[in-house]
Design an enzyme around this catalytic site. Sequence first.
Site, PDB file in Angstrom:
ATOM      1  N   THR A   1      16.924  -0.696  -7.413  1.00 58.79           N
ATOM      2  CA  THR A   1      18.118  -0.975  -6.622  1.00 58.79           C
ATOM      3  C   THR A   1      17.828  -0.900  -5.129  1.00 58.79           C
ATOM      4  OG1 THR A   1      20.329  -0.099  -6.081  1.00 58.79           O
ATOM      5  CG2 THR A   1      18.695   1.483  -6.847  1.00 58.79           C
ATOM      6  N   ASP A   2      18.658  -1.579  -4.340  1.00 56.50           N
ATOM      7  CA  ASP A   2      18.540  -1.476  -2.886  1.00 56.50           C
ATOM      8  C   ASP A   2      19.044  -0.132  -2.365  1.00 56.50           C
ATOM      9  OD1 ASP A   2      21.257  -1.889  -3.342  1.00 56.50           O
ATOM     10  OD2 ASP A   2      21.471  -3.530  -1.903  1.00 56.50           O
ATOM     11  N   GLU A   3      19.740   0.634  -3.203  1.00 53.06           N
ATOM     12  CA  GLU A   3      20.318   1.897  -2.738  1.00 53.06           C
ATOM     13  C   GLU A   3      19.255   2.941  -2.402  1.00 53.06           C
ATOM     14  OE1 GLU A   3      23.869   3.381  -4.545  1.00 53.06           O
ATOM     15  OE2 GLU A   3      24.297   1.468  -5.509  1.00 53.06           O
TER      16      GLU A   3
ATOM     17  N   TYR B   1      22.367   9.301  -7.791  1.00 51.11           N
ATOM     18  CA  TYR B   1      21.914   8.078  -8.451  1.00 51.11           C
ATOM     19  C   TYR B   1      20.736   7.466  -7.705  1.00 51.11           C
ATOM     20  CZ  TYR B   1      21.572   3.069  -9.205  1.00 51.11           C
ATOM     21  OH  TYR B   1      21.093   1.803  -9.413  1.00 51.11           O
TER      22      TYR B   1
ATOM     23  N   LYS C   1      16.723   6.959  -8.776  1.00 49.58           N
ATOM     24  CA  LYS C   1      16.040   5.658  -8.822  1.00 49.58           C
ATOM     25  C   LYS C   1      14.849   5.642  -7.866  1.00 49.58           C
ATOM     26  CE  LYS C   1      16.804   2.406 -10.781  1.00 49.58           C
ATOM     27  NZ  LYS C   1      16.272   1.935 -12.104  1.00 49.58           N
TER      28      LYS C   1
END
Length: 352
Positions: free
Chosen positions: A133-135, A159, A163
């Site tokens: 993810t870009d997060e 989260y 990741k």
Amino acid sequence: MTILVTGGAGFIGSNFVLDWLKASDEPVVTLDALTYAGNLENLSSLDGDARHSFVKGDICDGALVAKLLAEHRPRALVHFAAESHVDRSISGPGAFMRTNIEGTYTLLEAARAYWSELDGAAKAAFRFHHVSTDEVYGSLGADDTPFAETKTYEPNSPYSASKAASDHLVRAWHHTYGLPVLTTNCSNNYGPLHFPEKLIPLMIVNALAGKPLPIYGDGQNVRDWLYVTDHASAIRAVLAGGQVGEVYNIGGWNEMTNLDIVHTVCSLLDELRPDAAGSYKRLITYVKDRPGHDRRYAIDARKIERELGWRPAETFATGIRKTVQWYLANPDWVSRVQSGAYRDWVAQQYSA
């Protein structure tokens, strides 16, 4: 030739499996634990299709993963399985640590053992594709440049931290053991089969039920949005031509505020399913912002375009219309995924 897909009954995973078998006859083995967001009905169109087999199981079960690798001899493992909802990670981070970190570690070790025993062309061809993810990159200011693959990791939620940890494990298994890995970091996805806890499906489902449309804070948080089948096509491109050990950002070139997203959904529903009580925008409700809410994400997707020739096929206008139309056409799917436990969780989360 076969590929093994983890998390293939979830939102992005199931769309990938369906897209893969629409574009190819190469068989797929789907492994999914069928937790609350994993829905075997997402793959019901493949019932009886000899190209697809489903296994219910946990990615933390190393013996099961090793057994599947030995039996099916896949040329690639595509790893979607993850706990992915930021709000849930805030209220219950333990599941995210287990699935996203321990699960990825277990897959890497099983894949390393399997790959080490391959020989010749099979060993050279094998890929472990990690979907992220870009997060992991943190939050951007209004004038900051979009995330490039070289951006420092600055995760701000349980989260995104889980990741980020999984991304680092994948990188380490490549550099230490030589495991041929690929990593993709993608922006927010939307489209059919999206579990209705995330922004877009939640707004559609709540609006049709006449319920409030909860928007965190001032609604000005910005995300880049990508239609889910574009994500599937990007992964196919990376699997086919991506350089081993490299990271590819996948984005839709669609930065929008949450409030603009909700207004767009309401306008489409006003057009496609008008409500006698008036515009669905009347249901918009502002709620207390969640802790650590990142202000802006934006993806620089020039590397995947430059090296692999990939760009999204859908604009936000075309993709969001397809999405709203799908939910209008599939009310039974929505009602079946909305279990009592899910409704209780949503009520608790947005009670403020």
